[in-house]
Design an enzyme around this catalytic site. Structure first.
Site, PDB file in Angstrom:
ATOM      1  N   ARG A 123       8.269 -12.039  22.962  1.00  0.00           N
ATOM      2  CA  ARG A 123       9.544 -11.520  22.733  1.00  0.00           C
ATOM      3  C   ARG A 123       9.734 -10.446  21.551  1.00  0.00           C
ATOM      4  NH1 ARG A 123      12.352 -16.795  21.155  1.00  0.00           N
ATOM      5  NH2 ARG A 123      10.023 -17.331  20.559  1.00  0.00           N
ATOM      6  N   ARG A 156      -1.392  45.978  -6.356  1.00  0.00           N
ATOM      7  CA  ARG A 156      -0.494  46.139  -5.297  1.00  0.00           C
ATOM      8  C   ARG A 156      -0.125  47.524  -5.176  1.00  0.00           C
ATOM      9  NH1 ARG A 156       3.555  44.074 -10.344  1.00  0.00           N
ATOM     10  NH2 ARG A 156       3.950  46.180 -11.007  1.00  0.00           N
TER      11      ARG A 156
HETATM   12 CA    CA Z   1       8.007 -19.752  16.862  1.00  0.00          CA
END
Ligand code: CA
Ligand code: UD1
Length: 465
Positions: free
Chosen positions: A17, A448
């Site tokens: 389940r 740069r």
């Molecule tokens: Ca159970």
């Protein structure tokens, strides 16, 4: 002399389940698994009562996974496994246990419980253990009052004695009984041995019921516990969510008792192994996971996620941060919106600001990385200031390389470090530099393009209205 005791954890069932693609005992729960909760509580109980315990799990469905998990997580605890090939009921599980456990009778007492009741507490085991001795019984079944007893075995008390009747076999009258069997039992091993093989499966479920060891003709009693919450079992995903919520509340209560403040505990997700020092303050929406440890007087602002991370004292984490496998020493301030990835080690008094990502980065005391940066595979010396928009170019497409920057240095904004590269102490790097050569101590570097300015030329590029 301390008792010797068998502990049998029933974990062979399918857990159909629950509808997860893993055996129920390994279902994730509070950052661990269901079975860990029962095992830890049992180990704790045996240690505090100084009991010599033989702990075994009865396994069946996907047993290899369960066995691997237990061996990995409980080395040296000598937990055994009993293989129940076919699951013919809880009574059958204990028959199989006795058949396979050659030395079971050496232990005069046997606790039996299910692996799917993670909230069991050692105080409950202890109370049963004391009752067993004071009353000279053959068996005790723990019971509680269920608001909705459907599905449980009912505790039937009569003048003749006590028995447990399963839901399927119960009359309408018995079904009304709200006192139910929790499936936690303490029995004398001899009582089990003498009666377990005489059980019949002549019942509605065609199963061998362990509960048939509780009959009026035996010296057995139920023990009713007020605290029904401790017996909550997990059969489906709704139970899982609810019971985990209860476990979380328990965890939060115990932290509160130690002086941890929560602004809104109901919105905090926290796992079992987490530790938090006194005086720390946790804002709403915080997730504290795995082996996370916070020292005292830390502040964790809203919506931060911390996994397996260790923070020392008085660390302030501003809103929206994500930490994983990191260590932060005391008096640091981090965030908002910083991502600290595995291998980040931050020494005391550092500041890491917004939109900074770090990975395998070692920041010495007092380092500041205040804005919009990536610091990966890097070591940065004490008191160095990293400007906004800094990037360690650590990956060349094949390998990762290290960036090292010394102490007391200043890295201007928008710099990239093409690793491997090493900068000394007290260096100064001009903004917008792409550094691909080492810089010595006290060096200044700038890398740069020079700016070109042409007066009046902008109109050529600006669109006319
Ligand atoms: Ca159970
Ligand atoms: C059992 C009790 C019931 C009690 C309830 C509490 C019996 C007959 N009934 O019912 O009185 O109120 O628990 O939750 O015991 N298992 C095995 N091998 C098997 C069958 C089960 O190892 O052959 C294990 C399961 O994995 C589970 C535990 O035993 O951990 C309980 O089994 P389950 O089928 O859930 O029993 P319930 O019907 O809930």
């Amino acid at each position: 002399m301390a008792d010797k005791i068998n502990i049998v954890l029933l974990a062979a069932g399918k857990g159909t389940r629950l509808n997860l693609n893993m055996p129920k005992p390994l279902c994730p729960f509070m950052g661990r698994t269901l079975v860990d909760f029962v095992i830890n509580e049992v180990l704790d109980f045996c240690a505090s009562e100084k009991l010599e315990a033989e702990i075994d799990l009865v396994v069946g469905h996907q047993k290899e996974l369960i066995i691997d998990h237990v061996k990995q997580n409980y080395p040296g605890k000598n937990i055994g496994f009993i293989h129940q090939k076919e699951q013919l009921g809880t009574g059958h599980a204990v028959q199989v246990y006795l058949e396979q456990k050659a030395n079971a009778e050496k232990q005069n007492l046997t606790f039996i419980m299910c692996a799917d009741t993670p909230l069991l507490k050692k105080s409950i085991f202890k109370e049963m253990y004391q009752m067993f001795h004071s009353k000279n019984l053959k068996g005790i079944a723990a019971s509680f009052q269920a608001l909705n007893p459907t599905g449980y075995g009912r505790i039937v008390r009569s003048n003749q004695g006590f028995s447990i009747v399963e839901e399927k076999d119960a009359t309408a009258e018995i079904k009304k009984i709200q006192e139910v069997n929790s499936a936690l039992y303490l029995l004398s091993t001899s009582h089990i041995k003498e009666n377990i093989f005489n059980l019949s499966s002549n019942n509605k479920a065609n199963e061998f019921y362990l509960t048939d060891l509780f009959k009026p003709e035996f010296a057995v009693e139920p023990i009713l516990f007020e605290d029904a919450g401790s017996f909550e079992g997990i059969n489906n995903l709704a139970d899982l969510e609810m019971v985990e919520g209860h476990a979380r509340s328990r965890k939060i209560e115990s932290l509160r008792a130690e002086g941890v403040r929560f602004v809104d505990a109901s919105s905090v997700y926290i796992e079992q192994s987490v530790k938090i020092g006194k005086g720390s303050l946790i804002y709403p929406g915080v997730h504290l996971m795995g082996e996370t440890i916070l020292g005292s007087n830390c502040i964790i602002e809203p919506n931060c996620i911390l996994k397996n991370s260790k923070l020392a004292t008085e660390v302030k984490v501003l809103a929206g941060c994500y930490f994983e496998d990191v260590e932060v020493d005391s008096h640091c301030q981090i965030g908002p919106y910083a991502r600290l990835r595995p291998g980040t080690l931050v020494a005391e008094e550092c500041k890491i600001g917004n939109f900074v990502e770090t990975k395998k980065a070692k920041l010495d005391k007092g380092v500041k990385v205040s804005h919009l940066s990536y610091v990966g595979d890097a070591e940065i010396g004490a008191n160095t200031n990293i400007g906004c928009g800094f990037i360690t170019c650590n990956y060349d497409g094949a390998n990762k390389h290290l960036t090292k920057i010394g102490e007391d240095s200043f890295i201007g904004s928008d710099c990239q470090m093409i690793a491997p590269v090493q900068l000394g102490d007290r260096v100064y790097i001009g903004s917008g530099s792409t550094i691909n050569k080492d810089v010595p101590d006290d060096g200044f570097a700038i890398a740069r393009e020079r700016q070109v300015t042409k007066p009046g030329m902008a109109s050529r590029f600006l669109k006319k209205k």
